[in-house]
Structure formats: structure tokens, C-alpha cells
Scaffold this active site. Structure first.
Site, mmCIF file in Angstrom:
data_model
loop_
_atom_site.group_PDB
_atom_site.id
_atom_site.type_symbol
_atom_site.label_atom_id
_atom_site.label_comp_id
_atom_site.label_asym_id
_atom_site.label_seq_id
_atom_site.Cartn_x
_atom_site.Cartn_y
_atom_site.Cartn_z
ATOM 1 N N HIS A 196 1.136 -0.992 0.101
ATOM 2 C CA HIS A 196 0.126 0.409 0.304
ATOM 3 C C HIS A 196 0.365 1.308 0.020
ATOM 4 O O HIS A 196 2.278 0.899 0.400
ATOM 5 C CB HIS A 196 -1.025 -0.058 1.286
ATOM 6 N N GLY A 252 1.065 -20.975 -1.374
ATOM 7 C CA GLY A 252 2.328 -21.586 -1.320
ATOM 8 C C GLY A 252 3.557 -19.938 -1.170
ATOM 9 O O GLY A 252 4.380 -21.132 -1.352
ATOM 10 N N ASP A 308 -6.958 -12.928 -2.708
ATOM 11 C CA ASP A 308 -6.354 -11.751 -2.104
ATOM 12 C C ASP A 308 -5.573 -11.155 -3.840
ATOM 13 O O ASP A 308 -4.497 -10.637 -3.816
ATOM 14 C CB ASP A 308 -5.013 -11.592 -1.502
#
Ligand SMILES: [Zn+2]
Length: 381
Positions: A135, A243, A268
Site C-alpha cells: 500500500h 504456497g 487476495d
């Protein structure tokens, strides 16, 4: 309207358990309990039929962004994830200028109104600079309830979730405000202590945003947010099972501690999901995707995933060796319940939307149905 269908001969995962040689009957857009005359039989021996996947944290796919794209881009991303089994998706924004986020939320709200997405997740700007991940630090702010309110209002009733660093000034008041407005308060991108996290949960937070990622690790004298989030029954923990974001043992630890009913698998995902390596933007920041791993060009932070939920499903069964029923809970039923949509989606029951995924015996996706229509037809595979 599509003809009625009987999916037959598959292992069907129901809320009560798995039925071998089971049937799912679809009439129109819904699952029903008796086959109408002239229903078309689709034989699926050796296959699994599971509920359509529900992703509560997803920033894009197919080369298109939910966080910064146009309505057309968002639809492209939605379509890409649908082809990978996600029949219900919450579009996640990332940290941006407040006015931009408010405008963007207005556009996403229209797509939610049309049922293309089921709502909006604001990830940032009210997060910790210490745990900012991918971000933009320049745009981070303390969670001022008035500003939180501005974003919630801009979403016209379609704000579903906001990720906050609840330890920052205004954090707890913001949690309370979100809860009052029916928006899920999620603890994430946080530098909180164990005690501060407990206070956030007591204030009404109910989700851990990608548990383990972008928060302090567990220490024996400083158990931190992870311990507080795992031990509290009121919290659902998001896990990114690609993973890369989590060691398999960390995933096992979360499952053991929280139990299968408190885990939600998320992607995500960013734009490269279902698309490919290359240069992308995540909000305002440049991201390089190489070998399916997304990292900020500057600093190298992991910048979302390129995961699709079909891969998360397969990995959970074949690598993590989780029972199929637990995986279905984490990928469909739990997130559906969290969103308050479990009367429509998240399980294969008469009366619910005919949203389902067909997997072959190696757990590779071969079919997707949404609202009774094949998105991916298993008979064409
Ligand atoms: Zn995210």
C-alpha cells in the site's frame, strides 16, 4: 431460460457430508429437490460437485483491476475468476486518495446493484505504515470515523468489509461505526499488540485480514494479533493458500486452532491472476509479476497473489491434505455466512442459487455453473 438439469453420478459435497453417486437438480437459476420432466441428465462419474466459491478479498484478475479499473475492467476480472469457480466475489479496493476511493466505490456499488459483485471491501487507507505491505505509504491515514463514514456512504449500502489497523488513533471508534452500519470490521495491516487486538474484537471486529501476512509474528512474551485472532471464536481468519504467502505448517496451525468453521480461503488476487507474468499496477503502485509471484517494483513487498480459488482448493486437498468437507467450508460456506448470503449461496441445498463447481478426480476444475447456467461446461472439456 436454460433447460433443467440433473447432475448425476458425482460425489456431491453437502452440508451434511459427502454423498457418493449423488445428484444435484437444477431448475432455472435454483437448486430444487425433484427433477422436472424432460430434465437433461449430465453424467459426472468420478467427479466432485461442490458449491461455487465465495471470495471475500480479491483485487482483480484477467489483466484487469477491481482496485483502479473501469466498470468494464471489473467485469473482466469477475468473469476471469468465475471461470476458476468463484461465483460470488467481493471487490477489494486498495489504499488510495479518499476522493478517488469514494468515486470508485460509487462505480463498484452500481456493479453490486446489478449483482455482478456482492459488495466492496476497503483495504486501506486506514492501515499501519509499519505493516503497509503493497500500500502507498504517502496515502495512509489514521482511521478517522468521519472519513470511514464517507467511504461507507459512497458505497450506497454495498460496503461489505473494511480492513483497519485498529490500534491507530480512532481505530476502535471506527470499528464500532462499521459494525453499526452493518459493515464487517477486519483487523489487518496492523502492528497491534495482543491486548490491542483483543480490544478491537471486543469492539466488534470479526475478520482477520490475511492472517499472518502484514502483522507482527507470534512471540512468546508478545503473542501479538495472530494469537488474539486465532483464539477468539468471533473471528473468521482469512488465509491465502497459494504456497507463497504461507508456509504449509502455518496454514495447518490456523486450521487446528480456529477449526474449519472459522477459516475463509481468499485469493487476495491482483490483475495477473488467470492472466500471466508482467508489469501491473496495484492501486497507484507498480508491481512486477514473475513466476506467478507479485512483488512491488520498489522494495519487493509481496503485492497480492495471482491465485484463483480452484488452485487454492486443489492445493488444500492434495498438498495440505485437508478433508474435502473442510475445504468446502473454508472456500464457500464460511465466507457466504460471514457475508450474510448463506440463504442463497455457499452450499448445495434446494432453494439456493445453482452456483456450483465440478472437479475431476485430480481436483482440477472442469465445470462451473452460476445461476443455473454453465460458465464452464464440463461436457465440452
Ligand atoms: Zn488485499
Amino acid at each position: 431460460m436454460a433447460p433443467s438439469k440433473v447432475l448425476a453420478g458425482a460425489r456431491v459435497v453437502l452440508p451434511t457430508g459427502t454423498v457418493d453417486d449423488g445428484r444435484v437438480i437444477v431448475d432455472g437459476t435454483r437448486i430444487v429437490d425433484t427433477a422436472p420432466p424432460q430434465a437433461q441428465v449430465v453424467d459426472l462419474p468420478g467427479h466432485w460437485v461442490v458449491p461455487g466459491f465465495v471470495d471475500i478479498h480479491n483485487h482483480g484478475g484477467g489483466g484487469a483491476s477491481f482496485a483502479g479499473g473501469t466498470a468494464e475492467d471489473v467485469l473482466k476480472g469477475v468473469e476471469t475468476h468465475r471461470r476458476h469457480g468463484t461465483t460470488t466475489v467481493v471487490a477489494s479496493a486498495v489504499t488510495g486518495d479518499l476522493d478517488f476511493l469514494a468515486r470508485h466505490a460509487g462505480m463498484l456499488a452500481e456493479l453490486a446493484q446489478q449483482d455482478d459483485i456482492v459488495g466492496i471491501h476497503f483495504e486501506g487507507p486506514f492501515i499501519s505504515p509499519c505493516r503497509k505491505g503493497a500500500h502507498d505509504e504517502q496515502l495512509l491515514r489514521d482511521p478517522d470515523p468521519a472519513e470511514v463514514r464517507k467511504l461507507v456512504d459512497a458505497a450506497h449500502g454495498h460496503a461489505k468489509m473494511m480492513t483497519l489497523a485498529t490500534e491507530l488513533p480512532g481505530g476502535l471508534d471506527s470499528v464500532r461505526l462499521l459494525v453499526e452500519h452493518g459493515v464487517i470490521a477486519a483487523v489487518g495491516h496492523t502492528d497491534a499488540t495482543y491486548e490491542q487486538t483483543v480490544r478491537a474484537i471486543d469492539a466488534g471486529a470479526t475478520v482477520a485480514t490475511h492472517l499472518f501476512n502484514a502483522m507482527p509474528p507470534v512471540g512468546h512474551r508478545a503473542p501479538g494479533p495472530i494469537t488474539a485472532l486465532l483464539e477468539d471464536e468471533r473471528i473468521t481468519v482469512e488465509l491465502i493458500n497459494d504456497g507463497t504467502h504461507l508456509h504449509p505448517a502455518a496454514l495447518q496451525l490456523a486450521f487446528h486452532h480456529a477449526g474449519a468453521s472459522r477459516v475463509a480461503f481468499i485469493t487476495d488476487a491482483m490483475d495477473a491472476a488467470g492472466f500471466g507474468d508482467g508489469r501491473y499496477l496495484l492501486g497507484p503502485l507498480e508491481v512486477e509479476v514473475a513466476d506467478g509471484v507479485a512483488r512491488l517494483v520498489e522494495g519487493g513487498s509481496i503485492a497480492g497473489s495471482t491465485l484463483t480459488l480452484d488452485r487454492a482448493f486443489k492445493r488444500a486437498v492434495t498438498v495440505d491434505r485437508l478433508p474435502v468437507g473442510d475445504v468446502v467450508a473454508a472456500i464457500s460456506a464460511n465466507p457466504a455466512r460471514l457475508l450474510g448470503l448463506d440463504d442463497r449461496v455457499g452450499s448445495l441445498e434446494p432453494g439456493k442459487d445453482a452456483d456450483l463447481v465440478v472437479l475431476d478426480d485430480a481436483f482440477d476444475l472442469v465445470g462451473v455453473m452460476r445461476r443455473g447456467e454453465w460458465v464452464v461446461d464440463p461436457q465440452l472439456g
